[in-house]
Each structure stands twice: as structure tokens, then as C-alpha cells.
Design a protein around this motif. Structure first.
Motif, PDB file in Angstrom:
ATOM      1  N   ILE A  75     -97.047 -31.921  28.510  1.00  0.00           N
ATOM      2  CA  ILE A  75     -95.781 -33.077  28.416  1.00  0.00           C
ATOM      3  C   ILE A  75     -94.510 -32.280  28.629  1.00  0.00           C
ATOM      4  O   ILE A  75     -93.660 -32.691  29.351  1.00  0.00           O
ATOM      5  N   ALA A  76     -94.223 -31.272  27.728  1.00  0.00           N
ATOM      6  CA  ALA A  76     -93.064 -30.351  27.857  1.00  0.00           C
ATOM      7  C   ALA A  76     -92.825 -29.857  29.070  1.00  0.00           C
ATOM      8  O   ALA A  76     -91.713 -30.052  29.747  1.00  0.00           O
ATOM      9  N   ALA A  77     -93.964 -29.337  29.719  1.00  0.00           N
ATOM     10  CA  ALA A  77     -93.906 -28.647  30.997  1.00  0.00           C
ATOM     11  C   ALA A  77     -93.450 -29.646  32.286  1.00  0.00           C
ATOM     12  O   ALA A  77     -92.571 -29.477  32.984  1.00  0.00           O
ATOM     13  N   GLY A 112     -83.840 -27.358  31.664  1.00  0.00           N
ATOM     14  CA  GLY A 112     -85.207 -27.666  32.087  1.00  0.00           C
ATOM     15  C   GLY A 112     -85.894 -26.333  32.280  1.00  0.00           C
ATOM     16  O   GLY A 112     -87.075 -26.562  31.957  1.00  0.00           O
ATOM     17  N   ASP A 113     -85.187 -25.403  32.455  1.00  0.00           N
ATOM     18  CA  ASP A 113     -86.088 -23.815  32.394  1.00  0.00           C
ATOM     19  C   ASP A 113     -86.373 -23.554  31.045  1.00  0.00           C
ATOM     20  O   ASP A 113     -87.795 -23.180  31.057  1.00  0.00           O
ATOM     21  N   LEU A 114     -85.762 -23.835  30.078  1.00  0.00           N
ATOM     22  CA  LEU A 114     -86.134 -23.512  28.600  1.00  0.00           C
ATOM     23  C   LEU A 114     -87.354 -24.328  28.208  1.00  0.00           C
ATOM     24  O   LEU A 114     -88.481 -23.957  27.745  1.00  0.00           O
ATOM     25  N   ILE A 115     -87.178 -25.794  28.485  1.00  0.00           N
ATOM     26  CA  ILE A 115     -88.184 -26.447  28.070  1.00  0.00           C
ATOM     27  C   ILE A 115     -89.499 -26.419  29.046  1.00  0.00           C
ATOM     28  O   ILE A 115     -90.654 -26.229  28.392  1.00  0.00           O
ATOM     29  N   LEU A 116     -89.334 -25.889  30.190  1.00  0.00           N
ATOM     30  CA  LEU A 116     -90.558 -25.673  31.215  1.00  0.00           C
ATOM     31  C   LEU A 116     -91.290 -24.501  30.295  1.00  0.00           C
ATOM     32  O   LEU A 116     -92.492 -24.550  30.124  1.00  0.00           O
ATOM     33  N   LEU A 117     -90.460 -23.474  30.213  1.00  0.00           N
ATOM     34  CA  LEU A 117     -91.301 -22.235  29.793  1.00  0.00           C
ATOM     35  C   LEU A 117     -91.874 -22.324  28.276  1.00  0.00           C
ATOM     36  O   LEU A 117     -92.840 -21.791  28.077  1.00  0.00           O
TER      37      LEU A 117
END
Length: 181
Positions: A75-77, A112-117
Motif C-alpha cells: 500500500i505504501a509503495a 513520493g520517492d521516500l514513501i515509495l522506497l
């Protein structure tokens, strides 16, 4: 006093001072010392049953934690990827030439990059835990199969026993042969 009396006195026990009990070494039972199940040392079936139960408990807990981490990481990704790609969309008017990304778009891309990682890391960790939990459950299943086979062989086996007989009074000897099934 004779020479013999002097020798006898020299062998008399010397008076030793009584030691203080506090000066003697004290043996401490540490709380983290393992407590052994005495029955497990005598009965191999109980030992393997305890081992099998611990593998089942460990495997189930790792699988449930792994599932939760995979769900949360997935979900976070998805959310992080959506925010990341929303920041990449151009927010310029059609007539503007040399359109540059705004500060808000840069914040969206970074967030978005931090949450995706973070989501990818949680998903990967959850996947590893789920695989490790399944390996523990397979190990418990192997112990269960081995224990079942052992109990079956123990119940359905033939035992040949030879017992010596010695009679010292009559001077005879011999043996008894028995077959247990």
C-alpha cells in the motif's frame, strides 16, 4: 617430655581461623540461564515434540508478520508511486515556454520517492519473513513425519532379548531368550 611426645604434638591439627561466610564465593542463579525440561532428556519423543511446537509457533508468527508487512509495504509503495508520478506531471499552462517544475512539485517528488522506497523495503522484508516462516513450518512438518515414523516403528517392532542366568549356589549358568512384539 620424650621425643615421642614431642613428635605427637607436632602432628596435632593446627587451629585455623574461621573464615567469614561473606568472603566465600557466592553462587548466583542468573535469570537468563536456560531452564531445561528434564523429561526432554529422557524421552526423545517429548524433545522432538517440543522442538516441533517451537518451529510451528515461530513459523506462524513470522508468516503473519510477513503478511502484514507485505500488505503495508504494498500500500505504501502504491501511494508513494502515485505521489511521485503526480509530482512529475507538468503543471504549466499551454502557452508558457520554458516551463519549470514548481517547489510544490519538487516536494511531491521527494515525498513520493521516500514513501515509495520505504514501501519497497517493508514489502521486501515482509516477503523474506514469510519465506522464512514457511521454511520453519516445513521443518516442523519434517520433524512431525519423522516422529510419526519413529512411533510407528516403536509400536510395530520385534525385540529379541537375551538375559543371562547365573546360579552361584548350584554352579549352573544359562540364558533366557525372549521375543517381544
Amino acid at each position: 617430655m620424650t621425643a615421642f611426645a614431642q613428635e605427637a604434638d607436632s602432628y596435632a591439627p593446627a587451629q585455623t581461623p574461621v573464615e567469614d561466610p561473606a568472603a566465600q564465593p557466592q553462587y548466583v542463579q542468573y535469570p537468563n540461564q536456560p531452564q531445561y525440561n528434564q523429561q526432554a532428556f529422557y524421552d526423545s519423543t517429548a524433545y522432538y515434540q517440543n522442538l516441533m511446537d517451537s518451529y510451528i509457533q515461530s513459523g506462524n508468527s513470522k508468516r503473519s508478520v510477513g503478511k502484514a508487512m507485505m500488505l503495508g509495504g504494498g500500500i505504501a509503495a502504491v501511494v508513494g508511486g502515485t505521489i511521485f508520478f503526480a509530482g512529475l506531471l507538468p503543471s504549466c499552462d499551454e502557452g508558457d515556454e520554458g516551463c519549470e517544475a514548481s517547489n510544490f512539485a519538487m516536494v511531491l517528488i521527494g515525498t513520493g520517492d521516500l514513501i515509495l522506497l520505504g514501501g519497497i523495503a517493508a514489502f521486501t522484508t515482509g516477503l523474506f519473513l514469510k519465506i522464512k516462516g514457511r521454511a520453519d513450518l516445513r521443518k516442523a512438518e519434517r520433524f512431525s513425519n519423522a516422529l510419526t515414523q519413529y512411533n510407528y516403528r516403536r509400536q510395530h517392532s520385534l525385540q529379541l532379548q537375551i538375559e543371562p542366568i547365573i546360579n552361584a549356589r548350584k554352579g549352573s549358568y544359562g540364558s533366557r531368550l525372549s521375543l517381544n512384539f
